[in-house]
Design a protein around this motif. Structure first.
Motif, PDB file in Angstrom:
ATOM      1  N   GLY A  66       0.800  -1.216   0.000  1.00  0.00           N
ATOM      2  CA  GLY A  66       0.000   0.000   0.000  1.00  0.00           C
ATOM      3  C   GLY A  66       0.834   1.268   0.000  1.00  0.00           C
ATOM      4  N   ALA A  67       2.104   1.151  -0.354  1.00  0.00           N
ATOM      5  CA  ALA A  67       3.008   2.306  -0.348  1.00  0.00           C
ATOM      6  C   ALA A  67       3.223   2.800  -1.772  1.00  0.00           C
ATOM      7  N   ARG A  68       3.190   4.112  -1.955  1.00  0.00           N
ATOM      8  CA  ARG A  68       3.435   4.727  -3.258  1.00  0.00           C
ATOM      9  C   ARG A  68       4.576   5.721  -3.103  1.00  0.00           C
ATOM     10  N   ILE A  69       5.583   5.587  -3.927  1.00  0.00           N
ATOM     11  CA  ILE A  69       6.746   6.465  -3.854  1.00  0.00           C
ATOM     12  C   ILE A  69       6.874   7.241  -5.162  1.00  0.00           C
ATOM     13  N   GLU A  70       7.329   8.470  -5.093  1.00  0.00           N
ATOM     14  CA  GLU A  70       7.544   9.256  -6.297  1.00  0.00           C
ATOM     15  C   GLU A  70       8.732   8.685  -7.069  1.00  0.00           C
ATOM     16  N   GLU A  71       8.546   8.466  -8.375  1.00  0.00           N
ATOM     17  CA  GLU A  71       9.602   7.870  -9.194  1.00  0.00           C
ATOM     18  C   GLU A  71      10.883   8.702  -9.187  1.00  0.00           C
ATOM     19  N   ARG A  72      10.742  10.011  -9.001  1.00  0.00           N
ATOM     20  CA  ARG A  72      11.924  10.864  -9.025  1.00  0.00           C
ATOM     21  C   ARG A  72      12.866  10.565  -7.867  1.00  0.00           C
ATOM     22  N   ARG A  73      12.385   9.858  -6.844  1.00  0.00           N
ATOM     23  CA  ARG A  73      13.218   9.533  -5.693  1.00  0.00           C
ATOM     24  C   ARG A  73      14.079   8.292  -5.930  1.00  0.00           C
ATOM     25  N   ILE A  74      13.891   7.643  -7.078  1.00  0.00           N
ATOM     26  CA  ILE A  74      14.603   6.393  -7.349  1.00  0.00           C
ATOM     27  C   ILE A  74      15.685   6.614  -8.386  1.00  0.00           C
ATOM     28  N   VAL A  75      16.907   6.229  -8.033  1.00  0.00           N
ATOM     29  CA  VAL A  75      18.031   6.205  -8.966  1.00  0.00           C
ATOM     30  C   VAL A  75      18.277   4.755  -9.335  1.00  0.00           C
ATOM     31  N   ARG A  76      18.287   4.462 -10.629  1.00  0.00           N
ATOM     32  CA  ARG A  76      18.567   3.105 -11.084  1.00  0.00           C
ATOM     33  C   ARG A  76      20.079   2.949 -11.257  1.00  0.00           C
ATOM     34  N   ALA A  77      20.695   2.130 -10.426  1.00  0.00           N
ATOM     35  CA  ALA A  77      22.151   1.957 -10.419  1.00  0.00           C
ATOM     36  C   ALA A  77      22.501   0.606 -11.027  1.00  0.00           C
ATOM     37  N   HIS A  78      23.540   0.585 -11.871  1.00  0.00           N
ATOM     38  CA  HIS A  78      23.861  -0.617 -12.633  1.00  0.00           C
ATOM     39  C   HIS A  78      25.086  -1.373 -12.131  1.00  0.00           C
ATOM     40  N   SER A  79      25.572  -1.022 -10.953  1.00  0.00           N
ATOM     41  CA  SER A  79      26.701  -1.782 -10.403  1.00  0.00           C
ATOM     42  C   SER A  79      26.667  -1.698  -8.889  1.00  0.00           C
ATOM     43  N   LEU A  80      27.332  -2.658  -8.260  1.00  0.00           N
ATOM     44  CA  LEU A  80      27.427  -2.658  -6.806  1.00  0.00           C
ATOM     45  C   LEU A  80      28.191  -1.431  -6.324  1.00  0.00           C
ATOM     46  N   ALA A  81      29.230  -1.037  -7.059  1.00  0.00           N
ATOM     47  CA  ALA A  81      30.020   0.131  -6.655  1.00  0.00           C
ATOM     48  C   ALA A  81      29.158   1.384  -6.611  1.00  0.00           C
ATOM     49  N   MET A  82      28.276   1.553  -7.607  1.00  0.00           N
ATOM     50  CA  MET A  82      27.380   2.709  -7.611  1.00  0.00           C
ATOM     51  C   MET A  82      26.424   2.663  -6.423  1.00  0.00           C
ATOM     52  N   LEU A  83      25.859   1.492  -6.168  1.00  0.00           N
ATOM     53  CA  LEU A  83      24.955   1.358  -5.031  1.00  0.00           C
ATOM     54  C   LEU A  83      25.675   1.713  -3.735  1.00  0.00           C
ATOM     55  N   GLU A  84      26.896   1.199  -3.597  1.00  0.00           N
ATOM     56  CA  GLU A  84      27.674   1.448  -2.384  1.00  0.00           C
ATOM     57  C   GLU A  84      27.919   2.940  -2.166  1.00  0.00           C
ATOM     58  N   ILE A  85      28.336   3.626  -3.215  1.00  0.00           N
ATOM     59  CA  ILE A  85      28.620   5.060  -3.108  1.00  0.00           C
ATOM     60  C   ILE A  85      27.358   5.842  -2.752  1.00  0.00           C
ATOM     61  N   LEU A  86      26.251   5.506  -3.405  1.00  0.00           N
ATOM     62  CA  LEU A  86      25.007   6.241  -3.170  1.00  0.00           C
ATOM     63  C   LEU A  86      24.450   5.985  -1.771  1.00  0.00           C
ATOM     64  N   ILE A  87      24.627   4.773  -1.269  1.00  0.00           N
ATOM     65  CA  ILE A  87      24.152   4.460   0.078  1.00  0.00           C
ATOM     66  C   ILE A  87      25.010   5.173   1.123  1.00  0.00           C
ATOM     67  N   GLU A  88      26.310   5.120   0.938  1.00  0.00           N
ATOM     68  CA  GLU A  88      27.212   5.644   1.966  1.00  0.00           C
ATOM     69  C   GLU A  88      27.385   7.158   1.906  1.00  0.00           C
ATOM     70  N   ARG A  89      27.407   7.721   0.717  1.00  0.00           N
ATOM     71  CA  ARG A  89      27.731   9.141   0.608  1.00  0.00           C
ATOM     72  C   ARG A  89      26.539  10.028   0.266  1.00  0.00           C
ATOM     73  N   ALA A  90      25.482   9.419  -0.280  1.00  0.00           N
ATOM     74  CA  ALA A  90      24.296  10.208  -0.608  1.00  0.00           C
ATOM     75  C   ALA A  90      23.115   9.867   0.301  1.00  0.00           C
ATOM     76  N   GLU A  91      23.377   9.048   1.321  1.00  0.00           N
ATOM     77  CA  GLU A  91      22.357   8.727   2.329  1.00  0.00           C
ATOM     78  C   GLU A  91      21.126   8.068   1.718  1.00  0.00           C
ATOM     79  N   MET A  92      21.307   7.287   0.649  1.00  0.00           N
ATOM     80  CA  MET A  92      20.169   6.639  -0.003  1.00  0.00           C
ATOM     81  C   MET A  92      19.858   5.294   0.647  1.00  0.00           C
ATOM     82  N   CYS A  93      18.628   4.863   0.474  1.00  0.00           N
ATOM     83  CA  CYS A  93      18.198   3.529   0.896  1.00  0.00           C
ATOM     84  C   CYS A  93      18.301   2.584  -0.298  1.00  0.00           C
ATOM     85  N   THR A  94      18.380   1.294  -0.021  1.00  0.00           N
ATOM     86  CA  THR A  94      18.326   0.313  -1.090  1.00  0.00           C
ATOM     87  C   THR A  94      17.593  -0.921  -0.596  1.00  0.00           C
TER      88      THR A  94
END
Length: 317
Positions: A212-240
């Motif tokens: 029942g949760a709806r999120i704005e698509e603009r809040r989602i970054v599609r990352a194509h590698s583990l390194a990108m996910l790692e950087i975005l989680i640690e330095r951009a405070e993103m969730c995954t």
């Protein structure tokens, strides 16, 4: 269709010009042009669009190019396999490996495989399925160790299940929201996610919509590698949202925090994924055997770190 015609088509696509294709194939430009014109005449459709800026392909050309690459890759693999059996060549094996296997079992698997088949040239991709599917499709990759989600194109592939694995929402350890208890409390956060081109709706349904949760698509970054996910989680405070085992891998043990939510997620399945109706080489079968041997050894282990890994995994083989 003749082999030299398909070779001319693929070389033209990869080099972007007739001259480049001729150089790549070691033949004259006239020979490449002749092969392409013969192919167009035989099929009675235009395949290429010739312009001063270079070559491009019609829809007919794009469709044929996909199959031409597959044919040439299959032929190369067959020649390599025969040569290897005759002791004349090393052969080649290309494997896509999902990141959490890379961070846990892969080093031991590669060492064991090198002992058994030292003559084989091994090529490994850090392969989320968004990366793996196009390479599997055109024959550049022999198989992938990954998660095949139901989608309009998944019928192109076949899978052999290895694990059921648990997933979890994760964020940087110390994140301001790490004590949240519902996905609804995280809808105002930015997310880094990975999914195959046709896997968007399946992922959104599992992570958000069915709760029942709806999120704005603009809040989602599609990352194509583990390194990108790692950087975005640690330095951009993103969730995954990722396999729970990632938070226990040595590389992330003190850095990633799983979030205990009221919402439950359906266990995912990790499989050996290959093109449907393709035949895996002896080298591919050997690599899979090495993988299973290493996994089973860790599953039987009494070590605390192994037991923690298998708290989130169910072995299916």
């Amino acid at each position: 269709m003749k082999l030299h015609q398909l070779q001319a088509l693929v070389a033209s696509a990869e080099s972007g010009s007739i001259r480049g294709a001729a150089r790549m194939l070691g033949i004259s430009q006239a020979a490449v042009t002749r092969a392409l014109r013969e192919l167009e005449l035989e099929q009675q459709v235009p395949l290429l669009i010739r312009a001063p800026s270079g070559l491009s392909f019609t829809e007919y050309g794009k469709a044929l190019l996909l199959h031409a690459r597959l044919v040439l890759n299959q032929l190369e693999q067959a020649q390599g396999e025969l040569a290897r059996l005759k002791g004349q060549s090393a052969g080649r094996l290309s494997v896509g490996v999902t990141p959490w296997i890379m961070l846990t079992f892969l080093p031991e698997v590669v060492l064991l495989f090198r002992q058994r088949m030292p003559e084989v040239q091994l090529e490994l991709f850090e392969s989320l399925m968004a990366v793996a599917q196009p390479l599997l499709r055109d024959g550049s990759m022999d198989f992938a160790i990954g998660q095949l989600q139901p989608s309009p194109t998944s019928a192109e592939f076949t899978s052999e299940a290895l694990f059921d694995y648990q997933t979890a929402v994760m964020m940087r350890r110390g994140h301001a929201r790490q004590d949240c208890r519902s996905i609804h409390d995280l809808l105002d956060q930015n997310w880094a996610l990975n999914y195959a081109p046709d896997g968007h709706d399946a992922l959104m349904h599992e992570l958000f919509w069915r709760h029942g949760a709806r999120i704005e698509e603009r809040r989602i970054v599609r990352a194509h590698s583990l390194a990108m996910l790692e950087i975005l989680i640690e330095r951009a405070e993103m969730c995954t949202w990722a396999p729970a085992i990632l938070s226990m891998a040595p590389a992330f043990l003190s850095r990633l925090q799983t979030v205990t939510l009221a919402e439950a997620f359906t266990p995912r399945q990790l499989s050996i994924v290959s093109r449907r109706n393709s035949t895996l080489s002896s080298a591919a079968q050997c690599f899979i055997d090495c993988l299973l041997q290493v996994i089973r050894r860790h599953a039987r282990s009494a070590k605390k770190e192994d037991q923690q890994l298998f708290d989130t995994l169910t072995l299916l083989v």
